[in-house]
Design an enzyme around this catalytic site. Structure first.
Site, PDB file in Angstrom:
ATOM      1  N   LYS A   1      -2.495 -10.565  -7.811  1.00  0.00           N
ATOM      2  CA  LYS A   1      -4.040 -10.933  -7.269  1.00  0.00           C
ATOM      3  C   LYS A   1      -4.980  -9.826  -7.803  1.00  0.00           C
ATOM      4  O   LYS A   1      -4.634  -8.614  -7.749  1.00  0.00           O
ATOM      5  CB  LYS A   1      -3.770 -11.272  -5.715  1.00  0.00           C
TER       6      LYS A   1
ATOM      7  N   LYS B   1      -8.782  -4.266  -5.641  1.00  0.00           N
ATOM      8  CA  LYS B   1      -9.322  -2.972  -5.585  1.00  0.00           C
ATOM      9  C   LYS B   1      -8.391  -1.930  -6.194  1.00  0.00           C
ATOM     10  O   LYS B   1      -8.762  -0.961  -6.808  1.00  0.00           O
ATOM     11  CB  LYS B   1      -9.901  -2.734  -4.359  1.00  0.00           C
TER      12      LYS B   1
ATOM     13  N   LYS C   1       0.977  -1.085   0.013  1.00  0.00           N
ATOM     14  CA  LYS C   1       0.152   0.132   0.002  1.00  0.00           C
ATOM     15  C   LYS C   1       0.669   1.331  -0.073  1.00  0.00           C
ATOM     16  O   LYS C   1       0.457   2.149  -0.603  1.00  0.00           O
ATOM     17  CB  LYS C   1      -0.921   0.049   1.122  1.00  0.00           C
TER      18      LYS C   1
HETATM   19  P1  AMP Z   1     -10.214  -6.072   0.586  1.00  0.00           P
HETATM   20  O1  AMP Z   1     -11.046  -5.584  -0.435  1.00  0.00           O
HETATM   21  O2  AMP Z   1      -8.774  -6.117   0.434  1.00  0.00           O
HETATM   22  O3  AMP Z   1     -10.577  -5.579   1.961  1.00  0.00           O
HETATM   23  O4  AMP Z   1     -10.623  -7.770   1.084  1.00  0.00           O
HETATM   24  C1  AMP Z   1     -11.614  -8.260   1.732  1.00  0.00           C
HETATM   25  C2  AMP Z   1     -11.599  -9.745   1.938  1.00  0.00           C
HETATM   26  O5  AMP Z   1     -11.339 -10.233   0.628  1.00  0.00           O
HETATM   27  C3  AMP Z   1     -10.369 -10.050   2.581  1.00  0.00           C
HETATM   28  O6  AMP Z   1     -10.726 -11.304   3.334  1.00  0.00           O
HETATM   29  C4  AMP Z   1      -9.283 -10.548   1.720  1.00  0.00           C
HETATM   30  O7  AMP Z   1      -8.401 -11.332   1.968  1.00  0.00           O
HETATM   31  C5  AMP Z   1     -10.237 -11.176   0.583  1.00  0.00           C
HETATM   32  N1  AMP Z   1      -9.432 -10.985  -0.890  1.00  0.00           N
HETATM   33  C6  AMP Z   1      -9.117  -9.842  -1.378  1.00  0.00           C
HETATM   34  N2  AMP Z   1      -8.677 -10.003  -2.619  1.00  0.00           N
HETATM   35  C7  AMP Z   1      -8.690 -11.441  -2.765  1.00  0.00           C
HETATM   36  C8  AMP Z   1      -8.460 -12.220  -3.845  1.00  0.00           C
HETATM   37  N3  AMP Z   1      -7.843 -11.609  -5.182  1.00  0.00           N
HETATM   38  N4  AMP Z   1      -8.488 -13.511  -3.651  1.00  0.00           N
HETATM   39  C9  AMP Z   1      -8.924 -14.029  -2.724  1.00  0.00           C
HETATM   40  N5  AMP Z   1      -9.378 -13.272  -1.580  1.00  0.00           N
HETATM   41  C10 AMP Z   1      -9.207 -11.870  -1.595  1.00  0.00           C
END
Ligand code: AMP
Ligand code: TRP
Length: 330
Positions: free
Chosen positions: A196, A199, A115
């Site tokens: 990966k 967002k 980040k």
């Molecule tokens: P975030 O949008 O980063 O706040 O992620 C919310 C949830 O989604 C968290 O549990 C992350 O670990 C999971 N997550 C985010 N990106 C991925 C991805 N590309 N694949 C699997 N899980 C994800």
């Protein structure tokens, strides 16, 4: 016997993508419906302040994520659904845990490094301390399980370390939580299968709110290799393998079955079928969300009830913590 406790949260920072869904949210619903756990799911609004934000948009983002939660199948009759900042114990425990967190542990966090690279103009102390607040979120509820994607494993390891450290210094107070991962704990980006889905790189995301036309466009454009065979091989063929995992999750077919179904059919045909499968599966969610999002009053009511339940649990734990460290004893 009381059921084990499970908790997870998501930041209200934008639209939910397929990685969030297959790595976390879909699992939230399955775990909730298994009736094996006492579930808490919250909106990590304090965590979302670590990135640039507009105050006017915050409430909209919070309600949007609440609508996502409900439309996906989280049910306030089965799970406590609440807002992190409405339960002051989260902030209080984070401040206390800061004092037991070695700086070195925070410095090696890959999410902090990533980040900081994505937003070099806003590397703030909140971002650095992010994992400590996350540890507080979990430890306050005696959670044994935390369903997350694999990018959160390092944060969970720190949570366990802090629990152990606090317990050995002040006597048994916290439970050491374990992660629960799905088969797709790291969905890769559609525009670059070596990264990966995230967002912070919207071009490679498929959002659950995307209309059918966009879903089709994004899947047809997804980066694959120059071969033709639909074969699962994440090392050699990361793009097509990523798409096959998505197909597997929505169709219920095994990878071998997918390989034989699409033998000699070519990538374009497979992608077209995958897009149709996604459109069919996401439409009910999209319709439900449209209905739920309209009723802001009811969303706020649900969150307020959840806040109250979470508050009563968290207050007990923070009081215990303060007493153990020598505060609040007059
Ligand atoms: P975030 O949008 O980063 O706040 O992620 C919310 C949830 O989604 C968290 O549990 C992350 O670990 C999971 N997550 C985010 N990106 C991925 C991805 N590309 N694949 C699997 N899980 C994800
Ligand atoms: N850090 C998580 C993410 O970026 C969100 C989060 C905050 C969380 N607190 C949590 C997840 C506690 C599980 C448990 O996705």
């Amino acid at each position: 016997m009381a059921k084990p406790i499970l908790i997870s949260g998501i930041q209200p920072t934008g639209k939910i993508h397929l990685g969030n869904y297959l790595g976390a949210l879909n699992n939230f619903v399955k775990l909730q419906n298994s009736s094996k756990y006492q579930c808490y799911f919250f909106i990590a609004d304090l965590h979302s302040l670590t990135e640039d934000f507009k105050p006017k948009e915050k409430l909209k983002q919070i309600l949007n994520l609440a609508a996502d939660y409900l439309a996906i199948g989280l049910d306030p009759a089965k799970s406590v659904i609440f807002i992190q900042s409405s339960v002051p114990a989260h902030t209080e425990l984070a401040i206390i845990l800061n004092n037991f967190t070695p700086l070195g542990e925070l410095k090696r966090m890959t999410q902090f490094k990533d980040k900081s690279e994505t937003a070099p103009y806003n590397i703030n102390a909140g971002l650095f301390n992010y994992p400590v607040l996350m540890a507080a979120d979990i430890l306050l509820y005696d959670a044994e399980y935390v369903p997350v994607g694999d990018d959160q494993l390092q944060h969970l390891e720190l949570t366990r370390t802090l629990a152990r450290k606090f317990n050995s210094k002040f006597g048994k107070t916290f439970v050491e939580p374990k992660p629960l991962l799905t088969e797709i704990s790291r969905l890769m980006s559609l525009d670059d299968p070596s990264k990966k889905m995230s967002k912070s790189r919207p071009a490679g995301c498929l959002f659950l709110d995307d209309p059918p036309k966009i879903i089709k466009e994004k899947i047809m454009k997804a980066i694959t290799d120059s071969e033709k065979e639909i074969v699962y091989n994440p090392q050699k063929k990361p793009g097509i393998s990523n798409l096959m995992l998505i197909y597997k999750n929505f169709s219920g077919l095994e990878l071998k079955e997918i390989e034989s179904r699409f033998a000699n059919k070519g990538y374009a045909f497979f992608k077209k079928e995958l897009a149709e499968l996604l459109i069919k599966n996401l439409q009910p969610f999209q319709k439900r969300k449209e209905q739920i999002a309209k009723n802001t009053t009811s969303l706020i009511e649900i969150l307020k009830k959840g806040n109250k339940k979470a508050e009563s649990v968290a207050f007990k734990k923070i009081t215990e913590v303060k007493k153990k460290i020598g505060l609040l004893n007059i």
